[in-house]
Design a protein around this motif. Structure first.
Motif, PDB file in Angstrom:
ATOM      1  N   PHE A  50       0.813  -1.198   0.000  1.00  0.00           N
ATOM      2  CA  PHE A  50       0.000   0.000   0.000  1.00  0.00           C
ATOM      3  C   PHE A  50       0.855   1.260   0.000  1.00  0.00           C
ATOM      4  CE2 PHE A  50      -2.765  -3.316   1.139  1.00  0.00           C
ATOM      5  CZ  PHE A  50      -4.034  -2.938   0.748  1.00  0.00           C
ATOM      6  N   PHE A  51       0.339   2.297  -0.672  1.00  0.00           N
ATOM      7  CA  PHE A  51       1.053   3.564  -0.824  1.00  0.00           C
ATOM      8  C   PHE A  51       2.352   3.362  -1.595  1.00  0.00           C
ATOM      9  CE2 PHE A  51      -0.669   6.557   2.710  1.00  0.00           C
ATOM     10  CZ  PHE A  51      -1.639   6.982   1.828  1.00  0.00           C
ATOM     11  N   HIS A  52       2.469   2.253  -2.303  1.00  0.00           N
ATOM     12  CA  HIS A  52       3.730   1.992  -2.990  1.00  0.00           C
ATOM     13  C   HIS A  52       3.494   1.577  -4.425  1.00  0.00           C
ATOM     14  CE1 HIS A  52       7.645  -0.415  -3.539  1.00  0.00           C
ATOM     15  NE2 HIS A  52       7.964   0.862  -3.511  1.00  0.00           N
ATOM     16  N   ASP A  53       2.683   0.539  -4.641  1.00  0.00           N
ATOM     17  CA  ASP A  53       2.533   0.044  -6.007  1.00  0.00           C
ATOM     18  C   ASP A  53       1.113   0.198  -6.545  1.00  0.00           C
ATOM     19  OD1 ASP A  53       2.512  -3.549  -5.145  1.00  0.00           O
ATOM     20  OD2 ASP A  53       1.114  -1.940  -4.716  1.00  0.00           O
ATOM     21  N   GLN A  54       0.298   1.026  -5.909  1.00  0.00           N
ATOM     22  CA  GLN A  54      -1.065   1.166  -6.384  1.00  0.00           C
ATOM     23  C   GLN A  54      -1.343   2.551  -6.972  1.00  0.00           C
ATOM     24  OE1 GLN A  54      -3.245   0.397  -2.767  1.00  0.00           O
ATOM     25  NE2 GLN A  54      -3.472   2.557  -2.328  1.00  0.00           N
ATOM     26  N   GLY A  55      -0.305   3.362  -7.133  1.00  0.00           N
ATOM     27  CA  GLY A  55      -0.524   4.678  -7.691  1.00  0.00           C
ATOM     28  C   GLY A  55      -1.082   5.627  -6.653  1.00  0.00           C
ATOM     29  N   TYR A  79       3.017  12.942   0.653  1.00  0.00           N
ATOM     30  CA  TYR A  79       3.653  11.666   0.968  1.00  0.00           C
ATOM     31  C   TYR A  79       3.631  10.745  -0.252  1.00  0.00           C
ATOM     32  CZ  TYR A  79       4.909   7.593   3.858  1.00  0.00           C
ATOM     33  OH  TYR A  79       5.551   6.493   4.399  1.00  0.00           O
ATOM     34  N   GLN A  80       2.496  10.747  -0.943  1.00  0.00           N
ATOM     35  CA  GLN A  80       2.378   9.890  -2.124  1.00  0.00           C
ATOM     36  C   GLN A  80       3.169  10.443  -3.306  1.00  0.00           C
ATOM     37  OE1 GLN A  80      -1.695   7.969  -2.677  1.00  0.00           O
ATOM     38  NE2 GLN A  80      -2.212   9.695  -1.351  1.00  0.00           N
ATOM     39  N   GLN A  81       3.050  11.735  -3.529  1.00  0.00           N
ATOM     40  CA  GLN A  81       3.750  12.345  -4.663  1.00  0.00           C
ATOM     41  C   GLN A  81       5.258  12.156  -4.553  1.00  0.00           C
ATOM     42  OE1 GLN A  81       2.338  16.404  -4.517  1.00  0.00           O
ATOM     43  NE2 GLN A  81       0.716  16.021  -6.005  1.00  0.00           N
ATOM     44  N   ALA A  82       5.787  12.295  -3.339  1.00  0.00           N
ATOM     45  CA  ALA A  82       7.229  12.168  -3.123  1.00  0.00           C
ATOM     46  C   ALA A  82       7.663  10.718  -2.945  1.00  0.00           C
ATOM     47  CB  ALA A  82       7.643  12.981  -1.897  1.00  0.00           C
ATOM     48  N   GLN A  83       6.696   9.799  -2.927  1.00  0.00           N
ATOM     49  CA  GLN A  83       6.983   8.376  -2.705  1.00  0.00           C
ATOM     50  C   GLN A  83       7.820   8.188  -1.434  1.00  0.00           C
ATOM     51  OE1 GLN A  83       8.718   7.135  -6.546  1.00  0.00           O
ATOM     52  NE2 GLN A  83       6.716   6.325  -7.112  1.00  0.00           N
ATOM     53  N   HIS A  84       7.378   8.859  -0.381  1.00  0.00           N
ATOM     54  CA  HIS A  84       8.115   8.819   0.881  1.00  0.00           C
ATOM     55  C   HIS A  84       8.153   7.426   1.507  1.00  0.00           C
ATOM     56  CE1 HIS A  84       9.402  12.839   1.222  1.00  0.00           C
ATOM     57  NE2 HIS A  84       8.271  13.398   1.623  1.00  0.00           N
ATOM     58  N   ILE A  85       7.216   6.566   1.115  1.00  0.00           N
ATOM     59  CA  ILE A  85       7.203   5.228   1.716  1.00  0.00           C
ATOM     60  C   ILE A  85       8.506   4.492   1.456  1.00  0.00           C
ATOM     61  CG2 ILE A  85       6.173   4.007  -0.255  1.00  0.00           C
ATOM     62  CD1 ILE A  85       4.490   2.454   1.866  1.00  0.00           C
ATOM     63  N   ARG A  86       9.200   4.871   0.385  1.00  0.00           N
ATOM     64  CA  ARG A  86      10.480   4.228   0.061  1.00  0.00           C
ATOM     65  C   ARG A  86      11.577   4.602   1.055  1.00  0.00           C
ATOM     66  NH1 ARG A  86      10.550   2.469  -5.380  1.00  0.00           N
ATOM     67  NH2 ARG A  86       8.749   3.164  -6.604  1.00  0.00           N
ATOM     68  N   HIS A  87      11.417   5.747   1.749  1.00  0.00           N
ATOM     69  CA  HIS A  87      12.468   6.253   2.625  1.00  0.00           C
ATOM     70  C   HIS A  87      11.981   6.450   4.063  1.00  0.00           C
ATOM     71  CE1 HIS A  87      14.315   7.044  -1.255  1.00  0.00           C
ATOM     72  NE2 HIS A  87      13.279   7.799  -1.570  1.00  0.00           N
ATOM     73  N   ASP A  88      10.791   5.977   4.368  1.00  0.00           N
ATOM     74  CA  ASP A  88      10.205   6.196   5.690  1.00  0.00           C
ATOM     75  C   ASP A  88      10.754   5.160   6.674  1.00  0.00           C
ATOM     76  OD1 ASP A  88       8.632   6.574   7.920  1.00  0.00           O
ATOM     77  OD2 ASP A  88       6.815   6.961   6.767  1.00  0.00           O
ATOM     78  N   PRO A  89      11.585   5.579   7.640  1.00  0.00           N
ATOM     79  CA  PRO A  89      12.167   4.611   8.577  1.00  0.00           C
ATOM     80  C   PRO A  89      11.123   3.919   9.444  1.00  0.00           C
ATOM     81  CG  PRO A  89      12.598   6.858   9.294  1.00  0.00           C
ATOM     82  CD  PRO A  89      12.032   6.947   7.906  1.00  0.00           C
ATOM     83  N   VAL A  90      10.000   4.585   9.696  1.00  0.00           N
ATOM     84  CA  VAL A  90       8.953   3.972  10.510  1.00  0.00           C
ATOM     85  C   VAL A  90       8.330   2.798   9.768  1.00  0.00           C
ATOM     86  CG1 VAL A  90       6.679   4.338  11.521  1.00  0.00           C
ATOM     87  CG2 VAL A  90       8.467   6.035  11.865  1.00  0.00           C
ATOM     88  N   VAL A  91       8.067   2.960   8.479  1.00  0.00           N
ATOM     89  CA  VAL A  91       7.487   1.876   7.685  1.00  0.00           C
ATOM     90  C   VAL A  91       8.440   0.681   7.649  1.00  0.00           C
ATOM     91  CG1 VAL A  91       6.798   1.181   5.360  1.00  0.00           C
ATOM     92  CG2 VAL A  91       6.040   3.371   6.282  1.00  0.00           C
ATOM     93  N   ARG A  92       9.727   0.960   7.448  1.00  0.00           N
ATOM     94  CA  ARG A  92      10.704  -0.134   7.411  1.00  0.00           C
ATOM     95  C   ARG A  92      10.714  -0.886   8.734  1.00  0.00           C
ATOM     96  NH1 ARG A  92      15.415  -0.205   9.488  1.00  0.00           N
ATOM     97  NH2 ARG A  92      15.576   2.070   9.636  1.00  0.00           N
ATOM     98  N   GLN A  93      10.733  -0.155   9.845  1.00  0.00           N
ATOM     99  CA  GLN A  93      10.765  -0.811  11.147  1.00  0.00           C
ATOM    100  C   GLN A  93       9.476  -1.573  11.434  1.00  0.00           C
ATOM    101  OE1 GLN A  93      12.362   1.556  14.508  1.00  0.00           O
ATOM    102  NE2 GLN A  93      12.997   3.043  12.980  1.00  0.00           N
ATOM    103  N   ALA A  94       8.353  -1.077  10.909  1.00  0.00           N
ATOM    104  CA  ALA A  94       7.062  -1.720  11.169  1.00  0.00           C
ATOM    105  C   ALA A  94       6.979  -3.104  10.536  1.00  0.00           C
ATOM    106  CB  ALA A  94       5.925  -0.840  10.651  1.00  0.00           C
TER     107      ALA A  94
END
Length: 249
Positions: A50-55, A79-94
Motif C-alpha cells: 500500500f502507498f507503494h505500487d497502487q498509484g 507523501y504519495q507524490q514524493a513516494q516517501h514510503i520508500r524512505h520512511d524509517p517507521v514503515v521499514r521498522q514496522a
C-alpha cells in the motif's frame, strides 16, 4: 483518554468504510491525538504494498482501500507524490519488529520524511506495527504537532491503550476484507511462460534457452509482466501471478 473498551468496540459495529472512518475520527479525539493513521502495508501474499505500487489515491478515496486517517490532506498528497514510503524509517521498522516505534528515536539525524512531516503539523508520534496471522502487515500511528518530549510523555502514558486501539482498528478493517484489487492488464502467453519458469528458479538466460528466445527478450517480457501486475520486482510479480492463478508452478 477513556480507559474503557466501549471506545474501541464501537469500531467493530461499523457497517461501511465511511462509518469506520468516522469512528477513527472519534477515536483520535478520545485519545488526545489530533492525527491518527491506519493502513495495511503488505498483504499476506506480499503482492500488494500500500502507498507503494497502487498509484496515487485521493485522500477521500483512502477508506475504500482500508486506509483510515485524520492526517492533514496536504501531507497525504505530498507523501504519495514524493513516494516517501520508500524512505520512511517507521514503515521499514514496522515490517521488522512488533514493539511500539517512537518517532523521535527513529529520526536519527536529518530525514526528509520527518522534516516534511513536521511542516504539515506532524511533529512527533508513535506507531504500532501489526503483524497478522496470515503474514500481512499493517501499522497504526498517532501523532501531534507538539514538541517531541511533550508528545513522548503523552504517548508513554497511554502506550498500552494505543496498542489496544491499533488492534481494534485492524480487526474492524479486516472485517471489510481486502481492498479492491487493482486493474490488471491481461498477460500475453509469452509473459506467462517467462513468469512460470521464473517461479521455478530459472534465470533469464536459462528461460531464453528453454523457450528458444534471446535473454534480452526474456527480460523484456518479465519487465512487461511486472508492470502489468503492479509489482516492484520479479519476485513480487511471480508471487502475484501465482496468487491470481495466472500461472501454476
Amino acid at each position: 483518554m477513556k480507559h474503557d473498551l466501549y471506545l474501541f468496540e464501537d469500531l467493530l459495529n461499523s457497517d461501511s468504510h465511511e462509518e469506520l472512518h468516522n469512528g477513527v475520527s472519534r477515536l483520535a479525539k478520545g485519545m488526545g491525538f489530533p492525527s491518527l493513521f491506519f493502513s495495511p502495508l503488505v498483504d499476506s501474499g506480499g503482492a500488494r504494498q500500500f502507498f507503494h505500487d497502487q498509484g496515487q489515491v485521493d485522500p477521500e478515496h483512502l477508506p475504500a482501500r482500508n486506509i483510515y486517517t485524520t492526517y492533514p490532506e496536504s501531507w497525504l498528497i505530498r507523501y504519495q507524490q514524493a513516494q516517501h514510503i520508500r524512505h520512511d524509517p517507521v514503515v521499514r521498522q514496522a515490517t521488522e519488529r512488533t514493539l511500539p516505534i517512537f518517532w523521535d528515536k527513529s529520526a536519527k539525524g536529518r530525514n526528509v520524511v520527518f522534516d516534511e512531516a513536521r511542516e504539515h503539523g506532524l511533529a512527533n508520534g508513535i506507531t504500532i506495527p501489526i503483524h497478522g496471522a496470515n503474514g500481512e502487515w499493517s501499522l497504526f500511528s498517532v501523532a501531534s504537532d507538539t514538541a517531541p518530549y511533550r508528545d513522548r510523555l503523552h504517548a508513554s502514558a497511554f502506550v498500552g491503550q494505543i496498542q489496544l486501539a491499533a488492534f481494534y482498528v485492524n480487526e474492524a478493517a479486516r472485517r471489510f476484507g481486502e481492498a479492491p484489487p487493482l486493474a490488471i492488464r491481461p498477460l500475453t502467453k509469452r509473459e506467462k511462460e517467462c513468469l512460470l519458469w521464473a517461479s521455478r528458479g530459472k534465470t533469464a538466460w536459462e528461460i531464453g534457452s528453454i523457450l528458444s528466445i534471446a535473454e534480452v527478450t526474456v527480460v523484456f517480457h518479465l519487465t512487461n509482466a511486472r508492470d502489468k501486475l503492479n509489482a516492484t520486482n520479479r519476485r513480487q510479480a511471480v508471487a502475484k501471478a501465482i496468487s491470481l492463478r495466472l500461472i501454476t508452478p
